[in-house]
Design a protein around this motif. Structure first.
Motif, PDB file in Angstrom:
ATOM      1  N   GLN A  23      32.424  43.915  52.763  1.00 34.38           N
ATOM      2  CA  GLN A  23      32.672  44.797  51.668  1.00 34.38           C
ATOM      3  C   GLN A  23      33.873  45.556  52.012  1.00 34.38           C
ATOM      4  O   GLN A  23      34.997  45.718  51.348  1.00 34.38           O
ATOM      5  CB  GLN A  23      31.634  45.865  51.178  1.00 34.38           C
ATOM      6  CG  GLN A  23      30.472  45.364  50.255  1.00 34.38           C
ATOM      7  CD  GLN A  23      29.484  46.175  50.116  1.00 34.38           C
ATOM      8  OE1 GLN A  23      29.298  47.283  51.050  1.00 34.38           O
ATOM      9  NE2 GLN A  23      28.598  46.134  49.491  1.00 34.38           N
ATOM     10  N   SER A  41      37.205  43.633  51.564  1.00 35.92           N
ATOM     11  CA  SER A  41      37.331  42.660  50.516  1.00 35.92           C
ATOM     12  C   SER A  41      38.298  43.143  49.613  1.00 35.92           C
ATOM     13  O   SER A  41      38.850  42.208  48.811  1.00 35.92           O
ATOM     14  CB  SER A  41      36.142  42.772  49.650  1.00 35.92           C
ATOM     15  OG  SER A  41      35.955  44.035  49.191  1.00 35.92           O
ATOM     16  N   LYS A  42      39.148  44.070  49.697  1.00 38.10           N
ATOM     17  CA  LYS A  42      40.135  44.655  48.810  1.00 38.10           C
ATOM     18  C   LYS A  42      41.289  43.634  48.999  1.00 38.10           C
ATOM     19  O   LYS A  42      41.850  43.206  49.874  1.00 38.10           O
ATOM     20  CB  LYS A  42      40.781  45.914  49.335  1.00 38.10           C
ATOM     21  CG  LYS A  42      41.791  46.308  48.006  1.00 38.10           C
ATOM     22  CD  LYS A  42      41.966  47.985  48.498  1.00 38.10           C
ATOM     23  CE  LYS A  42      43.028  48.499  47.088  1.00 38.10           C
ATOM     24  NZ  LYS A  42      43.961  47.481  46.650  1.00 38.10           N
ATOM     25  N   LYS A  55      37.188  38.329  50.975  1.00 39.88           N
ATOM     26  CA  LYS A  55      38.221  38.456  49.910  1.00 39.88           C
ATOM     27  C   LYS A  55      37.840  37.023  48.746  1.00 39.88           C
ATOM     28  O   LYS A  55      38.387  37.379  47.487  1.00 39.88           O
ATOM     29  CB  LYS A  55      39.503  38.389  50.163  1.00 39.88           C
ATOM     30  CG  LYS A  55      40.155  39.561  50.792  1.00 39.88           C
ATOM     31  CD  LYS A  55      41.504  39.623  51.467  1.00 39.88           C
ATOM     32  CE  LYS A  55      42.011  40.702  52.017  1.00 39.88           C
ATOM     33  NZ  LYS A  55      41.154  41.487  53.186  1.00 39.88           N
ATOM     34  N   SER A  66      36.365  38.016  45.277  1.00 42.98           N
ATOM     35  CA  SER A  66      37.316  38.619  44.663  1.00 42.98           C
ATOM     36  C   SER A  66      38.451  37.843  43.947  1.00 42.98           C
ATOM     37  O   SER A  66      38.706  37.918  42.766  1.00 42.98           O
ATOM     38  CB  SER A  66      38.032  39.852  45.236  1.00 42.98           C
ATOM     39  OG  SER A  66      37.007  40.860  45.924  1.00 42.98           O
ATOM     40  N   LYS A  68      35.110  45.711  38.693  1.00 43.52           N
ATOM     41  CA  LYS A  68      35.174  46.304  39.864  1.00 43.52           C
ATOM     42  C   LYS A  68      34.012  45.741  40.564  1.00 43.52           C
ATOM     43  O   LYS A  68      32.908  45.811  40.176  1.00 43.52           O
ATOM     44  CB  LYS A  68      35.149  47.902  39.779  1.00 43.52           C
ATOM     45  CG  LYS A  68      36.524  48.620  39.426  1.00 43.52           C
ATOM     46  CD  LYS A  68      36.557  49.977  39.790  1.00 43.52           C
ATOM     47  CE  LYS A  68      37.917  50.659  39.669  1.00 43.52           C
ATOM     48  NZ  LYS A  68      38.059  51.027  38.263  1.00 43.52           N
TER      49      LYS A  68
END
Ligand code: CMX
Length: 432
Positions: free
Chosen positions: A112, A115-116, A178, A181, A198
């Motif tokens: 987490q 992950s951005k 990642k 996402s 999100k």
């Protein structure tokens, strides 16, 4: 102890085992290569090392010694869930031991945190045409992230070859964090008018991926956990894993290596077969005006496919010689959650008629279904109908196997791969 530290404690003993093996028995022969194997896809030649999983032709895959039913029992689950958590499978592949609930929780939290998606990546992904195949977008996204490779930066500065596993570990943790996402970004952009969702920090890796895909049914979260576990690794010789390992052997980093492997997964004889199966079934349904075809009608379509010189997607395998246990795991899920689903009924009817037809056709060495024969029907049931996307789902899962194999390749210092090739004239010389 952190996951990285646990991994580190495993490395020296493994290096010692390999060093002793080569020193004491390096000249022992373990495979004999026939001309038909050189010209037949190197089938059956023992020439790669892979400790994360092993494939028996009759028993199917074992991940670090555990088969799928064993893993379904032994790996930690999400609260209230029955399916194994992929983070647990990742731990097992990497460390070779079963994780505790806490080990899995730590991986969920670490992924987490990592992950951005960076802004430059979002811009690149946004600029890709929506009619570009999702696998091309996926591979491009992974490759673009190479800019942030810690492995490449450390290598450039100068790093001992004995320490290369460390930045490789950092890169694979960033990548795995990642990938859901990136994948859901592609899905929302290509098929859902850019309606990006999100992440939910309360959810595990697979549950959150399902959430970002926009499917809130808790059964779909469970399906994705199972899906991500069973597609993860299939020993070292399959096209995607072997491609990544080959590229990584030149000390290309995890981004270059995984992107290359994903391009291999995009082939219709490999991962793309999961799209072809549903396309084939929908085509049959459309031609018959809807509903569930009879066995006789399916037999006719199967023969039409074979007589047209095409393969029946989802059937056959280069190594397996029985029904793929990954198929069985998905069938059991369907029998529990969607027994009356029309496409599941067609998948089941195909299971009854296809093996005999392939046997009668007389070419395929394995007439039984593989993992791809079943996966699409489950996605369609939960509303993910855009089948061009299915191989991306496969890729997110397969990355766990590929990337743990890459860390271990650096940990044990496997050299650059360089098999010999021979000319046809040389082969003809040998048989004179
Ligand atoms: N339908 C028709 N013919 C098939 C067949 C199938 N499902 N599977 C194999 N054959 C044919 C091969 O094309 C080959 O024909 P030729 O002799 O004319 O070249 C012959 O049978 C012998 O092939 P094989 O040794 O049984 O199979 P391979 O190891 O060469 O190939 C695989 C394995 C998976 C590529 C092949 O079975 C196939 O094309 N299956 C359909 C595609 C598919 O489902 N792929 C997904 C595999 C799992 C995955 O990687 O995701």
């Amino acid at each position: 102890m952190t996951l990285k530290r646990k991994l580190e404690t495993k490395i020296d003993p493994m290096r010692d085992r390999i060093k002793t093996l080569v020193k004491k028995h390096g000249d022992k022969s373990i495979s004999d290569v026939k001309i038909k194997q050189v010209l037949g896809g190197i089938r059956g030649v023992n020439c790669l090392i892979c400790d994360t999983s092993n494939l028996d032709p009759y028993e199917g895959i074992r991940f670090r010694g555990y088969n799928i039913p064993e893993l379904c029992k032994k790996l930690p689950k999400a609260p209230g869930g029955k399916q194994p958590l992929p983070e647990g499978l990742f731990y097992l592949l990497l460390i070779g031991e079963l994780p505790s609930k806490n080990d899995v929780k730590e991986i969920t939290e670490e992924w987490q945190q990592r992950s951005k998606l960076p802004d430059y990546l979002v811009k690149i992904m946004d600029s890709l045409p929506t009619d570009m195949h999702p696998m091309t977008q996926f591979s491009t996204g992974i490759l673009a992230l190479q800019k942030d490779s810690i492995f490449s930066k450390k290598y450039r500065k100068g790093i001992s070859k004995y320490d290369l596993w460390d930045p490789m570990y950092e890169d694979i943790m960033d990548l795995l964090a990642k990938l859901p996402s990136i994948a859901s970004f592609i899905y929302q952009k290509t098929f859902k008018n850019n309606k990006h969702i999100k992440p939910d920090p309360q959810l595990d890796w697979g549950g959150n991926f399902a959430h970002m895909m926009g499917v809130e049914n808790p059964e779909y979260k469970e399906l994705m956990r199972l899906y991500l576990v069973i597609h993860s690794d299939h020993e070292g010789g399959n096209v995607s894993a072997h491609t990544s390992k080959l590229v990584g052997s030149s000390l290309s980093d995890a981004y270059y290596s995984l992107s290359a492997g994903i391009n291999g997964l995009a082939g219709p004889l490999h991962g793309l077969a999961n799209q072809a199966v549903i396309r084939w079934i929908l085509n049959v349904k459309e031609k018959l005006g809807g509903g569930v075809p009879t066995k006789e009608q399916l037999k006719k379509f199967l023969w039409d496919t074979l007589n047209g010189g095409r393969v029946v997607p989802g059937y056959g395998h280069a190594v397996l010689r029985k029904t793929d246990p990954r198929y069985i795991a998905q069938r059991e899920f369907a029998l529990e959650h969607l027994p009356n689903d029309e496409i599941f009924q067609i998948v089941s009817l195909l299971y009854e008629v296809t093996p005999d037809i392939l046997k009668e056709h007389g070419k395929a060495k394995n007439p039984w279904p593989n993992v791809d024969a079943h996966s699409g029907c489950l996605q369609v049931h939960y509303g993910v109908t855009e089948y061009d996307f299915y191989t991306v789902l496969f890729g997110v899962s397969r990355a766990m196997g590929i990337l743990t194999q890459l860390v271990w390749a650096r940990a044990i210092g496997l050299p650059i791969e360089r098999p010999n090739s021979v000319t046809t004239d040389w082969l003809l010389e040998q048989v004179k």
